[in-house]
Design a protein around this motif. Structure first.
Motif, PDB file in Angstrom:
ATOM      1  N   ASN A 164      15.188  19.241  39.341  1.00  0.00           N
ATOM      2  CA  ASN A 164      16.279  18.500  38.172  1.00  0.00           C
ATOM      3  C   ASN A 164      16.006  17.889  37.798  1.00  0.00           C
ATOM      4  O   ASN A 164      16.573  17.401  36.687  1.00  0.00           O
ATOM      5  CB  ASN A 164      18.273  17.846  39.543  1.00  0.00           C
ATOM      6  N   ARG A 165      15.245  16.279  38.099  1.00  0.00           N
ATOM      7  CA  ARG A 165      14.664  15.449  37.545  1.00  0.00           C
ATOM      8  C   ARG A 165      13.343  16.114  36.336  1.00  0.00           C
ATOM      9  O   ARG A 165      13.713  15.345  34.930  1.00  0.00           O
ATOM     10  CB  ARG A 165      13.299  14.934  38.332  1.00  0.00           C
ATOM     11  N   GLU A 172      19.558  12.567  40.402  1.00  0.00           N
ATOM     12  CA  GLU A 172      17.744  12.710  39.695  1.00  0.00           C
ATOM     13  C   GLU A 172      17.968  12.999  38.053  1.00  0.00           C
ATOM     14  O   GLU A 172      17.256  12.970  37.371  1.00  0.00           O
ATOM     15  CB  GLU A 172      17.525  14.560  40.627  1.00  0.00           C
ATOM     16  N   ARG A 173      19.098  14.102  37.644  1.00  0.00           N
ATOM     17  CA  ARG A 173      19.352  14.033  36.132  1.00  0.00           C
ATOM     18  C   ARG A 173      19.436  13.125  35.115  1.00  0.00           C
ATOM     19  O   ARG A 173      18.675  13.123  34.047  1.00  0.00           O
ATOM     20  CB  ARG A 173      20.439  15.633  35.936  1.00  0.00           C
ATOM     21  N   ALA A 221      18.229  10.131  36.135  1.00  0.00           N
ATOM     22  CA  ALA A 221      16.739  10.055  35.943  1.00  0.00           C
ATOM     23  C   ALA A 221      15.611  10.221  34.971  1.00  0.00           C
ATOM     24  O   ALA A 221      14.741   9.667  34.047  1.00  0.00           O
ATOM     25  CB  ALA A 221      16.165   9.272  37.089  1.00  0.00           C
ATOM     26  N   GLY A 222      15.688  11.930  34.863  1.00  0.00           N
ATOM     27  CA  GLY A 222      14.455  12.661  34.287  1.00  0.00           C
ATOM     28  C   GLY A 222      14.754  12.099  33.018  1.00  0.00           C
ATOM     29  O   GLY A 222      14.094  12.464  32.331  1.00  0.00           O
ATOM     30  N   GLU A 242      13.718   8.657  31.778  1.00  0.00           N
ATOM     31  CA  GLU A 242      12.197   8.543  31.826  1.00  0.00           C
ATOM     32  C   GLU A 242      11.467   9.459  30.630  1.00  0.00           C
ATOM     33  O   GLU A 242      10.954   8.855  29.807  1.00  0.00           O
ATOM     34  CB  GLU A 242      12.810   9.534  32.820  1.00  0.00           C
TER      35      GLU A 242
END
Length: 332
Positions: free
Chosen positions: A161-162, A194-195, A197-198, A201
């Protein structure tokens, strides 16, 4: 009335277990006893059901699948892929949903108690993970098809996911979009975290910090995608792109953007997540993070079936990578 295994046992003067052993062809029985049971079977015309024979052999050759609902956008893909893998090895599939809440779970528990299946595939209905964990601890083989970011105490199949969200961020930056609106799912889900955060990022690596006001929570429905865009426009928020945490919300967002007179992708580039078959049919076709949904269903089923043959399901999640599909919603 049809002749039952109990009728055979009573006429032969043996237990039902002994009759089952005869049906199974086990050779640990006294031959005279076995002959007597076979004679009674012939006399009464008893025809054992496939289920009775399977039970005698300690296997039903049935796999169960527990789901929240069959109406979730990607559930059909997971179920079909799992069924194909199961049937390829001569097994059948029982499908249970929890659409009726406690009553659904009561019926499912009855099948568990009756040993109606050899193992369980799960797309976790909310609030059932502890119960499923107990089933696993009691000896039931279980594999979770997971899109929520859980790390259960038993086997699971997940995706990246990330990294998928990171790819979405990189794509939007590559086409010059630096002011995104994010339509997320419920932040209680690990996959949503996770999505988020990714994606953050990816923009962070470009020296851009995402304003929290640019993340609007949805609930994975078409309507929540519409509502997220409507709220952002009413608040006067300017955005040149939109990343939705599933294709369904992305489609709703596109409908609201068109209603507001905004052009896709000229004014707002839109990215979804899942890459469902319907993503290629939206107007315009939707750029999306491809989640390997079918492959996840197949991998989970194959891991479960392998466990029946003595190969343990890995305790660490089986992780299948996402990919990225570019369509006209971002690149006209």
């Amino acid at each position: 009335m049809p002749v039952t295994i109990r009728d055979v046992a009573q006429r032969a003067g043996v237990s039902k277990t002994t009759v089952s052993r005869v049906l199974n062809g086990r050779d640990e029985l006294d031959e005279r006893t076995a002959e007597r049971v076979r004679a009674v079977i012939a006399e009464l015309g008893y025809v054992p059901s496939a289920r009775a024979v399977a039970f005698a052999r300690g296997s039903t050759h049935i796999v169960a699948m527990l789901l929240p609902s069959l109406t979730w956008p990607w559930i059909g893909e997971v179920v079909q892929a799992a069924i194909e893998a199961v049937e390829d090895e001569g097994y059948g599939m029982l499908v249970f949903t929890t659409t009726q809440g406690d009553e659904s779970m009561r019926r499912f528990a009855e099948h568990v108690s009756a040993r109606a299946f050899d193992g369980l595939l799960v797309v976790e209905p909310g609030g059932t993970l502890d119960y499923i964990t107990r089933l696993h601890e009691d000896g039931l083989p279980v594999v979770l098809v997971d899109d929520r970011g859980h790390e259960p105490m038993f086997g699971s199949v997940a995706t990246t996911n990330r990294l998928g969200a990171l790819a979405a961020a990189h794509h939007l930056l590559e086409i010059g979009r630096r002011e995104p609106l994010v339509v997320s799912g419920d932040p209680r889900f690990g996959c949503v975290q996770e999505r988020l955060a990714g994606f953050a990022e990816g923009f962070g690596a470009a020296g851009l910090t995402l304003d929290p006001l640019r993340a609007v929570e949805g609930d994975f429905t078409f309507e929540s995608g519409q509502a997220a865009v409507a709220r952002a426009l009413e608040a006067g928020l300017h955005f040149d792109s939109l990343f939705a945490h599933n294709d369904t919300m992305a489609t709703g967002a596109m409908a609201e953007l068109r209603r507001a007179g905004l052009r896709i992708p000229d004014d707002v580039a839109v990215v979804g997540f899942d890459d469902l078959p319907s993503a290629a049919q939206t107007d315009p076709p939707l750029t999306s993070v491809h989640q390997p949904i079918r492959e996840m269903g197949q991998a989970a089923a194959r891991a479960l079936l392998a466990s029946f043959r003595g190969t343990p399901v890995p305790r660490e999640p089986i992780v299948l990578p996402t990919s990225f599909t570019v369509r006209a919603s971002t690149v006209g």
